[in-house]
Design a protein around this motif. Structure first.
Motif, PDB file in Angstrom:
ATOM      1  N   LEU A  16       0.709  -1.213  -0.116  1.00 36.44           N
ATOM      2  CA  LEU A  16      -0.207  -0.109   0.101  1.00 36.44           C
ATOM      3  C   LEU A  16       0.915   1.281   0.091  1.00 36.44           C
ATOM      4  CD1 LEU A  16      -2.601  -1.195   2.602  1.00 36.44           C
ATOM      5  CD2 LEU A  16      -3.086  -0.506   0.270  1.00 36.44           C
ATOM      6  N   ASP A  17       1.926   1.240   0.792  1.00 37.29           N
ATOM      7  CA  ASP A  17       2.818   2.509   0.925  1.00 37.29           C
ATOM      8  C   ASP A  17       3.526   2.750  -0.497  1.00 37.29           C
ATOM      9  OD1 ASP A  17       2.063   2.817   3.386  1.00 37.29           O
ATOM     10  OD2 ASP A  17       4.010   2.064   4.368  1.00 37.29           O
ATOM     11  N   ALA A  18       3.972   1.421  -1.130  1.00 38.91           N
ATOM     12  CA  ALA A  18       4.583   1.632  -2.377  1.00 38.91           C
ATOM     13  C   ALA A  18       3.515   2.098  -3.548  1.00 38.91           C
ATOM     14  CB  ALA A  18       5.262  -0.045  -2.915  1.00 38.91           C
ATOM     15  N   ALA A  19       2.320   1.636  -3.617  1.00 38.94           N
ATOM     16  CA  ALA A  19       1.410   2.008  -4.424  1.00 38.94           C
ATOM     17  C   ALA A  19       1.160   3.546  -4.345  1.00 38.94           C
ATOM     18  CB  ALA A  19       0.020   1.350  -4.242  1.00 38.94           C
ATOM     19  N   SER A  20       0.959   3.869  -2.843  1.00 41.18           N
ATOM     20  CA  SER A  20       0.709   5.424  -2.643  1.00 41.18           C
ATOM     21  C   SER A  20       1.891   6.297  -3.336  1.00 41.18           C
ATOM     22  CB  SER A  20       0.303   5.609  -1.311  1.00 41.18           C
ATOM     23  OG  SER A  20       0.140   7.088  -0.609  1.00 41.18           O
ATOM     24  N   ARG A  21       3.038   6.071  -2.943  1.00 41.35           N
ATOM     25  CA  ARG A  21       4.244   6.628  -3.488  1.00 41.35           C
ATOM     26  C   ARG A  21       4.204   6.610  -4.852  1.00 41.35           C
ATOM     27  NH1 ARG A  21       6.924   3.760   0.684  1.00 41.35           N
ATOM     28  NH2 ARG A  21       7.895   2.346  -0.764  1.00 41.35           N
ATOM     29  N   LEU A  22       4.032   5.626  -5.652  1.00 45.72           N
ATOM     30  CA  LEU A  22       4.045   5.668  -6.952  1.00 45.72           C
ATOM     31  C   LEU A  22       2.769   6.375  -7.683  1.00 45.72           C
ATOM     32  CD1 LEU A  22       4.809   2.022  -7.825  1.00 45.72           C
ATOM     33  CD2 LEU A  22       5.953   3.844  -8.471  1.00 45.72           C
ATOM     34  N   PHE A  23       1.683   6.374  -7.112  1.00 39.91           N
ATOM     35  CA  PHE A  23       0.680   6.984  -7.478  1.00 39.91           C
ATOM     36  C   PHE A  23       0.680   8.502  -7.381  1.00 39.91           C
ATOM     37  CE2 PHE A  23      -2.562   3.245  -6.350  1.00 39.91           C
ATOM     38  CZ  PHE A  23      -2.030   2.540  -7.476  1.00 39.91           C
ATOM     39  N   HIS A  24       1.515   8.964  -6.357  1.00 41.78           N
ATOM     40  CA  HIS A  24       1.736  10.488  -6.285  1.00 41.78           C
ATOM     41  C   HIS A  24       2.962  10.824  -7.167  1.00 41.78           C
ATOM     42  CE1 HIS A  24      -0.986   9.917  -2.724  1.00 41.78           C
ATOM     43  NE2 HIS A  24      -0.926  11.398  -2.741  1.00 41.78           N
ATOM     44  N   GLU A  25       3.550   9.899  -7.805  1.00 42.14           N
ATOM     45  CA  GLU A  25       4.764  10.485  -8.314  1.00 42.14           C
ATOM     46  C   GLU A  25       4.349  10.197 -10.175  1.00 42.14           C
ATOM     47  OE1 GLU A  25       7.736   7.688  -7.339  1.00 42.14           O
ATOM     48  OE2 GLU A  25       8.136   8.830  -5.270  1.00 42.14           O
ATOM     49  N   GLN A  26       3.506   9.282 -10.364  1.00 39.27           N
ATOM     50  CA  GLN A  26       3.224   8.904 -11.916  1.00 39.27           C
ATOM     51  C   GLN A  26       1.863   8.889 -12.120  1.00 39.27           C
ATOM     52  OE1 GLN A  26       5.732   5.928 -13.386  1.00 39.27           O
ATOM     53  NE2 GLN A  26       6.708   5.701 -11.699  1.00 39.27           N
ATOM     54  N   PRO A  27       1.315   9.043 -13.158  1.00 36.65           N
ATOM     55  CA  PRO A  27      -0.327   8.966 -13.413  1.00 36.65           C
ATOM     56  C   PRO A  27      -0.743   7.573 -13.050  1.00 36.65           C
ATOM     57  CG  PRO A  27       0.770   9.978 -15.433  1.00 36.65           C
ATOM     58  CD  PRO A  27       1.943   9.665 -14.501  1.00 36.65           C
ATOM     59  N   TRP A  28      -1.674   7.798 -11.914  1.00 43.12           N
ATOM     60  CA  TRP A  28      -2.052   6.337 -11.028  1.00 43.12           C
ATOM     61  C   TRP A  28      -2.901   5.494 -11.965  1.00 43.12           C
ATOM     62  CZ3 TRP A  28      -7.143   6.072 -11.102  1.00 43.12           C
ATOM     63  CH2 TRP A  28      -7.933   7.394 -11.358  1.00 43.12           C
ATOM     64  N   ASP A  29      -3.521   6.057 -13.205  1.00 44.79           N
ATOM     65  CA  ASP A  29      -4.302   5.149 -14.135  1.00 44.79           C
ATOM     66  C   ASP A  29      -3.461   4.544 -14.867  1.00 44.79           C
ATOM     67  OD1 ASP A  29      -3.609   7.681 -15.113  1.00 44.79           O
ATOM     68  OD2 ASP A  29      -5.587   7.518 -16.231  1.00 44.79           O
ATOM     69  N   ARG A  30      -2.208   4.857 -14.963  1.00 45.44           N
ATOM     70  CA  ARG A  30      -1.311   4.199 -16.070  1.00 45.44           C
ATOM     71  C   ARG A  30      -0.322   2.941 -15.426  1.00 45.44           C
ATOM     72  NH1 ARG A  30       0.631   9.490 -19.632  1.00 45.44           N
ATOM     73  NH2 ARG A  30      -1.805  10.369 -19.983  1.00 45.44           N
TER      74      ARG A  30
END
Length: 219
Positions: A16-30
Motif C-alpha cells: 500500500l505504501d509503495a502504491a501510494s508513493r507511485l500514484f503520487h509520482e506518476q499518473p496512477w491510472d497508467r
C-alpha cells in the motif's frame, strides 16, 4: 498473532505504501501491478495474494484515506462551538483534499457505482459501512447547526444530499485542478471560504422553509 499473519500484514502495508508513493509520482491510472510489485520489492504473484487487481489497491487506499479524514474531521468538530461545527468541517475537508489531489482523484474514481460493483463483496461492504458512518456524522453536524430547530429524518437527508452535491462540485475542481475559471485575481482559500459560506446559507435557508411550511416538498 502468528508470525505468518504478522508477516502478511507487514507485506500488505509495504504494498500500500509503495502504491501510494507511485500514484503520487506518476499518473496512477497508467501504472501496472507489476510496477507496484517491483517498487514494493516483491513479485507480481505475491502482490496478487493481497490485492486481486489494481482497482482493489485503489479501493483500499481510498477507504484508509477516508477513515483517517473522517477521524480528523470529527476531532475538528469536537473543538468548535456547536453552531460552527458544520462549517468548520466543510472548510477543513476542502483543505485536506487540496493537500492531496491524487487522493481526491482516486476518491471520485472509486465512488462510481460501476467501479464498486467490480470489487469483492468484503470491499463493497467496507464502502457501505464508510458511507453510513459519514452520513451519521454529518446528520449529527446538521442537527447541531440547526439547533434549536428540529427537522425530521427525511428533511435532514434532503439537506444532506444538497450538501453532498455542493461538496462534490468542489472536489471535482480540486481533482482536476481547474481553478483557472475566471480572469479576476483568484485565491483558492477565498474560493473555499465563499463556497463554505454559500453551502451554510443554503442549508439554513432550506431548513427555514421546511420549518415554516411542514408540507414543503411533500406535494
Amino acid at each position: 498473532m502468528r508470525f505468518q499473519d504478522l508477516t502478511f500484514q507487514q507485506r500488505e502495508r509495504s504494498i500500500l505504501d509503495a502504491a501510494s508513493r507511485l500514484f503520487h509520482e506518476q499518473p496512477w491510472d497508467r501504472l501496472t501491478i507489476a510496477e507496484v510489485a517491483a517498487h514494493a520489492g516483491i513479485g507480481k504473484g505475491t502482490l496478487y495474494k493481497h490485492f486481486p487487481s489494481k482497482e482493489a489497491l485503489y479501493a483500499r487506499l481510498v477507504v484508509e484515506f477516508s477513515q483517517k479524514n473522517l477521524d480528523s474531521l470529527i476531532q475538528q468538530a469536537a473543538n468548535a462551538p456547536r453552531a460552527q461545527r458544520l462549517r468548520t468541517v466543510i472548510r477543513r475537508a476542502f483543505d485536506v483534499l487540496l493537500a492531496d489531489q491524487v487522493m481526491a482523484q482516486l476518491w471520485m474514481h472509486c465512488d462510481r457505482p460501476d467501479f464498486r460493483q467490480r470489487l469483492t463483496a468484503e470491499m463493497q461492504q467496507q464502502f457501505v459501512e464508510l458511507d453510513e458512518l459519514y452520513q451519521q456524522v454529518f446528520i449529527g453536524l446538521l442537527k447541531d447547526f440547526l439547533h434549536p430547530l428540529v427537522l425530521d429524518e427525511e428533511r435532514l437527508i434532503s439537506l444532506l444530499w444538497a450538501l453532498e452535491a455542493s461538496f462534490l462540485g468542489v472536489m471535482a475542481r480540486i481533482a482536476t485542478g481547474s481553478f483557472a475559471f475566471c480572469e479576476a485575481p483568484f485565491r483558492v482559500e477565498n474560493y473555499f471560504d465563499q463556497i463554505a459560506d454559500f453551502i451554510i446559507a443554503g442549508l439554513q435557508g432550506q431548513a427555514l422553509q421546511f420549518s415554516s411550511n411542514p408540507n414543503f416538498d411533500k406535494a
